[in-house]
Scaffold this motif. Structure first.
Motif, mmCIF file in Angstrom:
data_model
loop_
_atom_site.group_PDB
_atom_site.id
_atom_site.type_symbol
_atom_site.label_atom_id
_atom_site.label_comp_id
_atom_site.label_asym_id
_atom_site.label_seq_id
_atom_site.Cartn_x
_atom_site.Cartn_y
_atom_site.Cartn_z
ATOM 1 N N ARG A 90 -2.231 3.501 15.971
ATOM 2 C CA ARG A 90 -1.192 2.509 16.265
ATOM 3 C C ARG A 90 -0.299 2.307 15.038
ATOM 4 N N SER A 116 -3.551 -10.089 10.015
ATOM 5 C CA SER A 116 -2.381 -9.202 10.141
ATOM 6 C C SER A 116 -2.357 -8.521 11.501
ATOM 7 N N GLU A 117 -3.537 -8.104 11.934
ATOM 8 C CA GLU A 117 -3.616 -7.460 13.251
ATOM 9 C C GLU A 117 -3.167 -8.429 14.338
ATOM 10 N N TRP A 169 2.088 5.200 14.823
ATOM 11 C CA TRP A 169 3.100 5.074 15.882
ATOM 12 C C TRP A 169 4.135 4.017 15.518
ATOM 13 N N GLU A 215 -16.298 -3.018 9.187
ATOM 14 C CA GLU A 215 -17.347 -3.641 8.354
ATOM 15 C C GLU A 215 -17.745 -2.772 7.165
ATOM 16 N N ARG A 229 -15.731 -1.254 5.222
ATOM 17 C CA ARG A 229 -14.723 -1.350 4.152
ATOM 18 C C ARG A 229 -15.219 -2.308 3.072
ATOM 19 N N GLN A 230 -14.713 -2.127 1.871
ATOM 20 C CA GLN A 230 -15.076 -3.010 0.760
ATOM 21 C C GLN A 230 -14.143 -4.226 0.761
ATOM 22 N N PRO A 231 -14.676 -5.400 0.353
ATOM 23 C CA PRO A 231 -13.901 -6.642 0.506
ATOM 24 C C PRO A 231 -12.589 -6.671 -0.279
ATOM 25 N N ALA A 232 -12.529 -5.992 -1.432
ATOM 26 C CA ALA A 232 -11.305 -6.072 -2.238
ATOM 27 C C ALA A 232 -11.012 -4.726 -2.900
ATOM 28 N N PHE A 233 -10.901 -3.696 -2.088
ATOM 29 C CA PHE A 233 -10.636 -2.334 -2.567
ATOM 30 C C PHE A 233 -11.708 -1.867 -3.558
ATOM 31 N N HIS A 279 -4.873 0.541 4.905
ATOM 32 C CA HIS A 279 -5.096 0.015 6.260
ATOM 33 C C HIS A 279 -5.254 -1.501 6.163
ATOM 34 N N LEU A 280 -4.132 -2.191 6.187
ATOM 35 C CA LEU A 280 -4.136 -3.650 5.995
ATOM 36 C C LEU A 280 -3.984 -4.421 7.296
ATOM 37 N N THR A 281 -3.863 -3.712 8.398
ATOM 38 C CA THR A 281 -3.690 -4.431 9.660
ATOM 39 C C THR A 281 -4.861 -4.217 10.612
ATOM 40 N N PHE A 282 -5.961 -3.768 10.094
ATOM 41 C CA PHE A 282 -7.186 -3.658 10.890
ATOM 42 C C PHE A 282 -8.347 -3.503 9.918
ATOM 43 N N TRP A 283 -9.547 -3.687 10.417
ATOM 44 C CA TRP A 283 -10.688 -3.800 9.525
ATOM 45 C C TRP A 283 -11.911 -3.106 10.107
ATOM 46 N N LYS A 316 -6.728 2.169 16.087
ATOM 47 C CA LYS A 316 -5.857 1.241 15.352
ATOM 48 C C LYS A 316 -5.087 1.972 14.261
ATOM 49 N N ALA A 337 -6.724 -8.797 6.910
ATOM 50 C CA ALA A 337 -6.473 -7.633 7.772
ATOM 51 C C ALA A 337 -6.510 -8.039 9.249
ATOM 52 N N ASP A 351 -12.397 2.338 -2.346
ATOM 53 C CA ASP A 351 -12.394 2.292 -0.879
ATOM 54 C C ASP A 351 -11.014 2.648 -0.302
#
Lengths: 460, 205
Positions: free
Chosen positions: A430, B194-195, A433, A70, A72-76, A64-68, A427, B191, A52
């Motif tokens: 962001r 973190s956000e 940026w 659904e 996405r897979q729970p643990a890569f 992408h660790l600062t947004f999520w 996101k 995540a 993932d």
């Protein structure tokens, strides 16, 4: 290739032992594997697994660790690259190698909401449901430099030596194109072998800049061709110790655009943009155009996805700065050409060279469809120079936060593209940026920063 | 005492938002409010590692932050990650201002427990945030539980790092990668958490 039953025959006939899979991330870079033919065949139709992280990582490899999202897979964990067998081709240069373009899907073979190619196919199907088909011809601008990628990296991208004769910013100079001919000959040879049809290439306005025009085709194939072409051009440059880049602004001045010519036809391929009883433009074309004008500020984020791409939006630098449209007006975002029934089309001039072509076409279709659905009426055409205008003319957003906000505020685009994708995308912008500012980028400097070169030059 | 008002320029860059958010948090400290409320003048904070610059104008209880540095302004060069002041230029032109700015640059953060409660009040409303969080402070082995303890995310760190995390000075994902904070929990929760810390850093939570 039409279906998986004839796959084995096809692989035999083309002497393909290895298939390179290729899917495009939201950032517009290719990810995939070199897969043994047995493995490739045995994993159909879902395709092989891939972490993932491949689809949820920025250009510098930061997940992408600062947004999520659904999807996405729970643990890569794994997602899958589902091959589109209609895109399976043999390499032509590497005799045992084949290539196949893929979509990101989950374990149940459902397309990921973060797969830009699936999104574009979905929107293309929406067009078909309304009785439309779209033709897209894309112009790719790029810079070609005399040094290898290794050499440029070693000297931190300083002193870029363009492949060119004159160091003045002329355009269409045959003498400037000549030094690039051996490179382009090899590019064209590989493109033709892989079935990517081209129309022309030429010297462009900036020193060392060239443009390659791809033949019109339907939207998903057009975006596939862009990704294949960028990869082929990178490989040829790599093999010849040159460096090519689609980075929007590898130098100050004029940058790389990706101009998107397009038109609609009906299911029997009759053009729908022309109406000789009026000004040449049909009602369908005017509504489509109005949708593009209305959604242009919101579309900037996907068409100019990076800080580097937004640097391109300067007056008198060949890129649009407002959402105007005009007949044969190359200073406007939208240039219409309405004189002939078979070539009436819109040239969308905003996309930067680093845009993800699937997302770029998706946001254009979303805008056009919104125009048709809402029966919008376009503003009057702009027949002047759309650069250097007084302050009361609205300019397109030219910062990442402003472009993201314009996209979030655009209900028409969100409806067509999906709110969750729009939120995830903004996101991710962001993050771009924030990292630019916190890792050494200088927004006030006219010079391209080291951060931008290291992030974009080789990968885009 | 006039209540402090804080504003930023249009299209602010991150460092402007970060310092504006910090000022807003510090404004709840009577000591900070007293000093900042009396200040009149301009100071530029310049990162020693990146081109990041923020200029802060103090004027009768109003604080305005923007990016560009005026010429000959009092300039404080500092490590933006740690807040450590490396040097100050043009102090001889503005000696009183320089003195007061040094005082102003102390840490007025509340205790990490208070910051965590304040943070959780806003962050717990976000979609995808864990239902609870268990916080463990390594310095004194104390714990704090917020929200629903079942399926809570665990967060562990020193008092200083916990104060920075909940006080809008650290983004959780960065803090984990830099080994300042340890966590246990689902990646989705991490995540979204973190956000929330990023939004807190930028003053948008």
């Amino acid at each position: 290739m039409e279906d998986s039953t004839s796959l084995s025959d096809w692989l035999d006939r083309h002497h393909v032992d290895i298939v390179r899979t290729f899917a495009t991330t939201l950032d517009g870079v290719g990810v995939g594997k070199y897969v043994h033919r047995n493995k490739f065949a045995s994993t159909l139709p879902r395709g092989h697994a891939i972490s993932d992280m491949a689809a949820a990582m920025d250009l510098a490899g930061t997940p992408h660790l600062t947004f999520w999202h659904e999807d996405r897979q729970p643990a890569f964990g794994d997602i899958y690259l589902r091959p589109d067998l209609t895109t399976l081709i043999s390499d032509g240069t590497d005799s045992n190698l084949g290539h196949c373009i893929c979509d990101f899907v989950d374990a149940a073979e459902q397309p990921s909401s973060l797969c830009s190619r699936s999104l574009l196919r979905h929107l293309t199907n929406d067009l078909a449901d309304r009785g439309y088909q779209m033709k897209v011809g894309i112009e790719l601008e790029f810079f070609l430099f005399q040094d290898s990628y290794d050499a440029l990296r070693r000297r931190q991208y300083r002193h870029l030596n363009p492949v060119t004769q004159s160091h003045h910013s002329n355009v269409y100079l045959v003498r400037n194109a000549y030094p690039a001919t051996s490179y382009m000959r090899e590019v064209i040879s590989r493109l033709e072998w892989k079935g990517v049809h081209w129309e022309a290439w030429n010297d462009e306005a900036a020193t060392g800049q060239f443009e390659l025009n791809l033949e019109p085709t339907h939207p998903v194939a057009a975006a596939d061709n862009v990704m294949r072409t960028r990869q082929i051009m990178y490989e040829v440059a790599h093999d010849m110790d040159l460096a090519v880049t689609f980075m929007a602004m590898p130098r100050t001045g004029i940058g790389n655009g990706m101009h998107i010519h397009h038109s609609l036809a009906d299911v029997e391929d009759r053009p729908l943009f022309h109406d000789q009883t009026t000004n040449g433009r049909s009602t369908t074309m005017e509504q489509w155009l109005a949708g593009l004008v209305t959604t242009m500020p919101g579309a900037v984020s996907m068409l100019c996805p990076s800080i580097n791409a937004l640097r391109r939006l300067k007056d008198f630098a060949a890129a649009p700065t407002t959402s105007h449209w005009g007949e044969d007006n190359k200073t406007a975002s939208l240039r219409t050409m309405s004189s002939s029934s078979h070539s009436t089309r819109i040239e969308h001039r905003l996309a930067a060279g680093d845009a993800n072509p699937y997302l770029a076409l998706a946001v254009i279709i979303a805008g056009g469809l919104a125009g048709i659905d809402q029966q919008l009426v376009p503003p009057e055409p702009f027949d002047g120079i759309a650069w250097g205008l007084p302050k009361h003319y609205d300019r397109l957003p030219d910062t990442v936060p402003a472009a993201s906000q314009a996209l979030l505020d655009d209900a028409l685009l969100s409806e067509q593209l999906g709110t969750d994708l729009v939120e995830y995308w903004t996101k991710s912008r962001r993050q771009e940026w924030l990292l630019f500012h916190r890792e050494g980028g200088d927004p006030d400097s006219p010079d391209i920063s080291q951060w931008e070169y290291e992030r974009y030059f080789d990968l885009i | 005492m006039t209540e402090l008002t804080i504003s930023v320029e249009d299209n602010p860059v991150p460092v402007v938002l970060v310092f504006a958010a910090r000022m807003r948090r510090f404004a709840s400290s009577p000591a900070f409010e007293r000093i900042a409320g009396r200040l009149a003048g301009t100071v530029t904070l310049q990162s020693t590692a990146t081109p990041e610059t923020v200029t802060i104008e103090f004027k009768q209880g109003h604080i305005h932050l923007y990016r560009r540095a005026p010429e000959h302004s009092l300039t404080v060069y500092l490590d933006l990650d740690t807040g450590e002041v490396k040097r100050i230029s043009h102090a001889w032109r503005h000696p009183l201002m320089a003195l007061r700015v040094r005082t102003l640059m102390r840490d007025y953060s509340p205790r990490w427990q208070d910051s965590a409660k304040h943070f959780w009040q806003a962050a717990s409303q976000l979609q995808g945030i864990p239902p609870g969080v268990k916080i463990h402070c390594l310095d004194d082995n104390s714990t704090l539980e917020l929200g629903t303890p079942e399926s809570a995310m665990e967060i562990e760190g020193t008092a200083g790092n916990l104060a920075a995390l909940f006080g809008g000075e650290l983004i959780l994902a960065d803090a984990i990668l830099k080994k300042k904070i340890a966590t246990a929990g689902r990646m989705q929760h991490m995540a979204v958490f973190s956000e929330a810390t990023m939004m807190n850093l930028l003053g948008a939570l």
